[in-house]
Design a protein around this motif. Structure first.
Motif, PDB file in Angstrom:
ATOM      1  N   THR A  61      -4.133 -14.998  33.416  1.00  0.00           N
ATOM      2  CA  THR A  61      -3.130 -16.137  33.584  1.00  0.00           C
ATOM      3  C   THR A  61      -2.686 -16.079  35.008  1.00  0.00           C
ATOM      4  N   ALA A  65      -0.776 -17.767  27.960  1.00  0.00           N
ATOM      5  CA  ALA A  65       0.426 -17.107  27.950  1.00  0.00           C
ATOM      6  C   ALA A  65       1.080 -17.223  26.454  1.00  0.00           C
ATOM      7  N   VAL A  96       3.594 -12.363  32.600  1.00  0.00           N
ATOM      8  CA  VAL A  96       2.603 -13.539  33.141  1.00  0.00           C
ATOM      9  C   VAL A  96       3.146 -13.953  34.452  1.00  0.00           C
ATOM     10  N   ARG A 146      -2.154 -10.761  31.596  1.00  0.00           N
ATOM     11  CA  ARG A 146      -1.642 -11.000  33.107  1.00  0.00           C
ATOM     12  C   ARG A 146      -2.879 -11.225  34.055  1.00  0.00           C
TER      13      ARG A 146
END
Length: 285
Positions: free
Chosen positions: A78, A110, A235, A75
């Motif tokens: 991205t 992702a 994400v 997370r």
């Protein structure tokens, strides 16, 4: 990358780590982009530490497992690194090709992160259930709707009665005609969209199996309702300009299901594929 939550936390905890944990921390800081694709065994081999030390490292920074750590890292990598999908994009001066590179990186990261969120047993269960199904109903709203349309199209090619609609009031009678052995595939990033939940609960009353493609969040209502859970990484930010990385993870799972089914029943539909292809070519002339 000091502004990234997890990596910043690792740097701040350097004085608290044991010698083995510190080696793990340094390795992760220097190789953050590849860590989401590694296992505890890989980290252990690359740092000369034990797998138990990798787990202890995660717990030292307040994360219960290495899997959860990788999700948090993905997370950060991205979303936080580039901020390409929130309203701050209006404040940047990126040229189109710079944005292309950033979008490519975010989408790639992702999709790769789904390796850490899709459970093998759930995927096997999904394929086994699809093999026995006659009717498939796909439903999603907002940015996920395109994933539902793509899925319905693909499974129609495999010979399924495969339906979808973007309209909630059209979905209700479609769901009412489901029965035991049929599958409702619902796609939702948040797992909390009211229309999605209402259709899922209604279909479940009819005896249909609920297969959810949703982010890994055991607290979400959809996660709890689903009989089969194919989970995507988290994400996306709450305040974003559109579904970007999350849509790519959904499509990746759908393509996996499609190819898995083609692998098993493809020979029985090859003639129809050929006939369809020939008709398409004929109509081009």
């Amino acid at each position: 990358m000091k502004h990234l939550t997890i990596l910043s936390k690792i740097e701040n905890y350097m004085d608290r780590f044991s010698p083995a944990e510190k080696k793990i921390a340094v390795y992760i800081l220097e190789n953050a982009e590849i860590v989401p694709n590694l296992t505890t065994k890989d980290i252990s081999a690359n740092t000369g530490s034990s797998e138990a030390s990798v787990v202890r490292f995660c717990k030292t920074i307040g994360i219960g497992s290495f899997k959860s750590f990788k999700l948090a890292l993905v997370r950060d990598l991205t979303v936080a690194e580039f901020n390409i999908n929130d309203f701050s994009v209006t404040e940047t001066k990126d040229e189109p090709f710079e944005l292309f590179n950033k979008v490519t990186y975010v989408n790639k990261a992702a999709v790769e992160a789904t390796l850490t969120t899709v459970d093998k047993k759930e995927l096997d269960k999904a394929v086994a259930t699809l093999l026995q199904a006659e009717k498939l109903l796909f439903y999603a709203v907002g940015g996920s709707a395109v994933s539902a349309i793509d899925a319905a199209y693909k499974f129609t090619k495999l010979g399924y009665t495969s339906l979808t609609s973007l309209d909630f009031h059209t979905m209700l009678p479609l769901a009412a005609n489901l029965k035991s052995g049929d599958i409702l595939i619902v796609i939702s990033t948040s797992g909390r969209t009211k229309d999605i939940l209402e259709v899922a609960r209604f279909a479940k009353k009819r005896g249909a199996t609920i297969l959810a493609i949703t982010k890994l969040d055991p607290s979400s209502p959809l996660y709890k309702e689903a009989d089969i859970k194919l989970c995507t990484p988290d994400v996306e930010q709450d305040h974003r300009i559109g579904s970007i990385a999350s849509r790519m993870t959904q499509l990746n799972i759908i393509d996996t299901l499609y190819l898995a089914m083609f692998h098993r029943i493809g020979k029985s539909v090859l003639d129809k594929f050929t006939e369809t292809r020939e008709e398409v070519v004929r109509l081009r002339r």
